[in-house]
Each structure stands twice: as structure tokens, then as C-alpha cells.
Design a protein around this motif. Structure first.
Motif, PDB file in Angstrom:
ATOM      1  N   ALA A  70       0.391  -0.899  -0.076  1.00  0.00           N
ATOM      2  CA  ALA A  70      -0.186   0.510   0.150  1.00  0.00           C
ATOM      3  C   ALA A  70       0.873   1.203   0.146  1.00  0.00           C
ATOM      4  O   ALA A  70       2.384   1.612   0.888  1.00  0.00           O
ATOM      5  N   MET A  71       0.335   2.519  -0.546  1.00  0.00           N
ATOM      6  CA  MET A  71       0.972   3.174  -0.494  1.00  0.00           C
ATOM      7  C   MET A  71      -0.139   3.908  -0.183  1.00  0.00           C
ATOM      8  O   MET A  71      -1.311   4.457   0.500  1.00  0.00           O
ATOM      9  N   GLU A  72       0.740   5.054   0.891  1.00  0.00           N
ATOM     10  CA  GLU A  72      -0.271   6.516   1.640  1.00  0.00           C
ATOM     11  C   GLU A  72      -0.300   7.906   0.995  1.00  0.00           C
ATOM     12  O   GLU A  72       1.173   8.635   0.198  1.00  0.00           O
ATOM     13  N   VAL A  73      -1.767   8.719   0.504  1.00  0.00           N
ATOM     14  CA  VAL A  73      -2.322   9.646   0.236  1.00  0.00           C
ATOM     15  C   VAL A  73      -1.798  10.756   1.294  1.00  0.00           C
ATOM     16  O   VAL A  73      -2.181  10.984   1.931  1.00  0.00           O
ATOM     17  N   ALA A 105      -0.879  -2.291  -4.411  1.00  0.00           N
ATOM     18  CA  ALA A 105      -2.507  -3.253  -4.487  1.00  0.00           C
ATOM     19  C   ALA A 105      -3.949  -1.876  -4.110  1.00  0.00           C
ATOM     20  O   ALA A 105      -4.615  -1.897  -4.451  1.00  0.00           O
ATOM     21  N   SER A 106      -2.985  -1.043  -3.087  1.00  0.00           N
ATOM     22  CA  SER A 106      -3.789   0.009  -1.953  1.00  0.00           C
ATOM     23  C   SER A 106      -3.441   1.664  -2.002  1.00  0.00           C
ATOM     24  O   SER A 106      -2.333   1.464  -2.248  1.00  0.00           O
ATOM     25  N   CYS A 107      -4.668   2.175  -1.967  1.00  0.00           N
ATOM     26  CA  CYS A 107      -3.934   3.460  -1.084  1.00  0.00           C
ATOM     27  C   CYS A 107      -4.975   3.471   0.238  1.00  0.00           C
ATOM     28  O   CYS A 107      -5.889   3.507   0.296  1.00  0.00           O
ATOM     29  N   VAL A 108      -3.851   4.060   1.144  1.00  0.00           N
ATOM     30  CA  VAL A 108      -4.539   3.798   2.548  1.00  0.00           C
ATOM     31  C   VAL A 108      -4.406   6.034   2.911  1.00  0.00           C
ATOM     32  O   VAL A 108      -3.260   6.215   1.747  1.00  0.00           O
ATOM     33  N   LEU A 109      -5.210   6.651   3.792  1.00  0.00           N
ATOM     34  CA  LEU A 109      -4.809   7.708   3.410  1.00  0.00           C
ATOM     35  C   LEU A 109      -5.621   8.543   5.055  1.00  0.00           C
ATOM     36  O   LEU A 109      -6.624   7.329   5.871  1.00  0.00           O
ATOM     37  N   ASN A 132      -8.601   3.170  12.020  1.00  0.00           N
ATOM     38  CA  ASN A 132      -7.195   4.614  12.382  1.00  0.00           C
ATOM     39  C   ASN A 132      -5.949   3.458  12.534  1.00  0.00           C
ATOM     40  O   ASN A 132      -5.969   2.743  13.036  1.00  0.00           O
ATOM     41  N   TYR A 133      -5.149   4.046  11.086  1.00  0.00           N
ATOM     42  CA  TYR A 133      -3.921   2.904  11.964  1.00  0.00           C
ATOM     43  C   TYR A 133      -2.704   3.877  12.247  1.00  0.00           C
ATOM     44  O   TYR A 133      -3.101   5.011  12.478  1.00  0.00           O
ATOM     45  N   GLU A 140      -9.804  10.920  18.227  1.00  0.00           N
ATOM     46  CA  GLU A 140     -10.593  11.191  17.253  1.00  0.00           C
ATOM     47  C   GLU A 140     -11.284  12.008  16.294  1.00  0.00           C
ATOM     48  O   GLU A 140     -12.012  11.960  15.284  1.00  0.00           O
ATOM     49  N   ASN A 141     -10.105  12.770  16.224  1.00  0.00           N
ATOM     50  CA  ASN A 141     -10.254  13.722  14.743  1.00  0.00           C
ATOM     51  C   ASN A 141     -10.418  13.121  13.632  1.00  0.00           C
ATOM     52  O   ASN A 141     -10.712  13.486  12.823  1.00  0.00           O
ATOM     53  N   SER A 142      -9.267  11.982  13.399  1.00  0.00           N
ATOM     54  CA  SER A 142      -8.978  11.532  12.430  1.00  0.00           C
ATOM     55  C   SER A 142      -9.856  10.400  12.093  1.00  0.00           C
ATOM     56  O   SER A 142     -10.240   9.464  12.993  1.00  0.00           O
ATOM     57  N   ILE A 143     -10.188  10.430  10.217  1.00  0.00           N
ATOM     58  CA  ILE A 143     -10.321   9.048   9.987  1.00  0.00           C
ATOM     59  C   ILE A 143      -9.716   8.459   9.029  1.00  0.00           C
ATOM     60  O   ILE A 143      -8.963   9.213   8.093  1.00  0.00           O
ATOM     61  N   CYS A 144      -9.486   7.403   9.065  1.00  0.00           N
ATOM     62  CA  CYS A 144      -8.678   7.073   8.040  1.00  0.00           C
ATOM     63  C   CYS A 144      -9.401   6.228   7.189  1.00  0.00           C
ATOM     64  O   CYS A 144     -10.708   5.128   7.170  1.00  0.00           O
ATOM     65  N   PHE A 145      -9.075   6.000   5.853  1.00  0.00           N
ATOM     66  CA  PHE A 145      -9.253   5.145   4.818  1.00  0.00           C
ATOM     67  C   PHE A 145      -8.581   4.595   3.637  1.00  0.00           C
ATOM     68  O   PHE A 145      -7.352   4.665   4.035  1.00  0.00           O
TER      69      PHE A 145
END
Length: 149
Positions: A70-73, A105-109, A132-133, A140-145
Motif C-alpha cells: 500500500a501507498m499512503e496518500v 494494491a491499495s492506497c490508504v490515507l 485508524n492506523y 478522535e479527529n482522524s478518519i482513515c480510508f
């Protein structure tokens, strides 16, 4: 006409856009800005896209290796005067395609809850919310995708 240029974090236009991004995030994140800022250093990022309109840099984004699959955006930004024109979507799609070309194979952010435009973009682009990773676990303020590319 919007053009995307592949570069790296030494690019002066990218550095200028990131300064604008950081100024915006400092206002949005308030007291939490210093926590996030420590994870957003741009030295030695090898995969950067800068969007240009009439040879003027108007947006950017980057990817960096997160895992072997995975790559992180990172550092997604479009100047306020150019928002609502699909430029962020073009940058994001370009980054996803680049990650795929590199064999990932994927992107995370990660994005913040105080960035509703970003959340809407990622959901519209097919990203799904994941736990969250890393440094964002318990924030609390973070959302991971994540999205398969």
C-alpha cells in the motif's frame, strides 16, 4: 486545461502549495495542528503530483510507501480559487494510477473530521473507512480510508 506533472518533494511549486495547505490546516485543526504537523514532513517524498492550469501550480498530492502492498496518500491540496472544478479528483486518480503502476494494491490515507470536503472526495472516489492506523489510533479527529487500486 489542467495538466499533472510527476515530480518529487524538492519541487518548489509543491513546497509552495504545501505551505498554503499547512496554513489552512492550522486554522482548521486549531490546538491539534502540532500533533498532525509532525507526521506531514515533505522531505524525501519521491512521488508527487502537481496540477497546473496555464502553467500556474494550483494543486498537489503525494504518495509514499505505507507497506509492501500500500501507498499512503499525503498532502492533498487545491487552491481555494480552483476548488469545485474536479481538480482534486484528477490529482487523486493520478496518484492511485501511479501507485498501481508501481505495483501497489491499495492506497490508504488519513484526513481530519474538520475537513468535510476531503471526506466527501474520498467517499465519492470509492474509499472506505477503515480503523485508524499507526499514529492515528485513538485520535478522535482522524478518519482513515483505504481503496484497492
Amino acid at each position: 486545461m489542467i495538466s499533472l506533472v510527476k515530480t518529487d518533494s524538492s519541487d518548489r511549486d509543491f513546497q509552495s502549495l504545501v505551505k498554503e495547505l499547512d496554513s489552512d490546516l492550522k486554522v482548521r485543526d486549531g490546538d491539534e495542528h502540532d500533533f498532525y504537523h509532525q507526521f506531514n514532513k515533505i522531505d524525501a517524498i519521491k512521488h508527487v503530483l502537481v496540477a497546473y492550469e496555464n502553467e500556474i501550480a494550483i494543486g498537489c498530492g503525494a504518495i509514499k510507501e505505507f507497506s509492501k502492498d500500500a501507498m499512503e496518500v499525503k498532502r492533498m491540496y487545491v487552491l481555494p480559487s480552483h476548488r469545485g472544478k474536479g481538480i482534486a479528483n484528477k490529482i487523486l486518480t493520478g496518484l492511485e494510477n501511479w501507485a498501481s503502476e508501481l505495483g501497489y494494491a491499495s492506497c490508504v490515507l488519513e484526513t481530519g473530521k474538520k475537513q468535510p470536503e476531503a471526506i466527501a472526495l474520498y467517499k465519492k472516489s470509492g474509499y472506505r473507512i477503515i480503523p485508524n492506523y499507526g499514529q492515528y489510533i485513538g485520535i478522535e479527529n482522524s478518519i482513515c480510508f483505504e481503496k484497492t487500486v
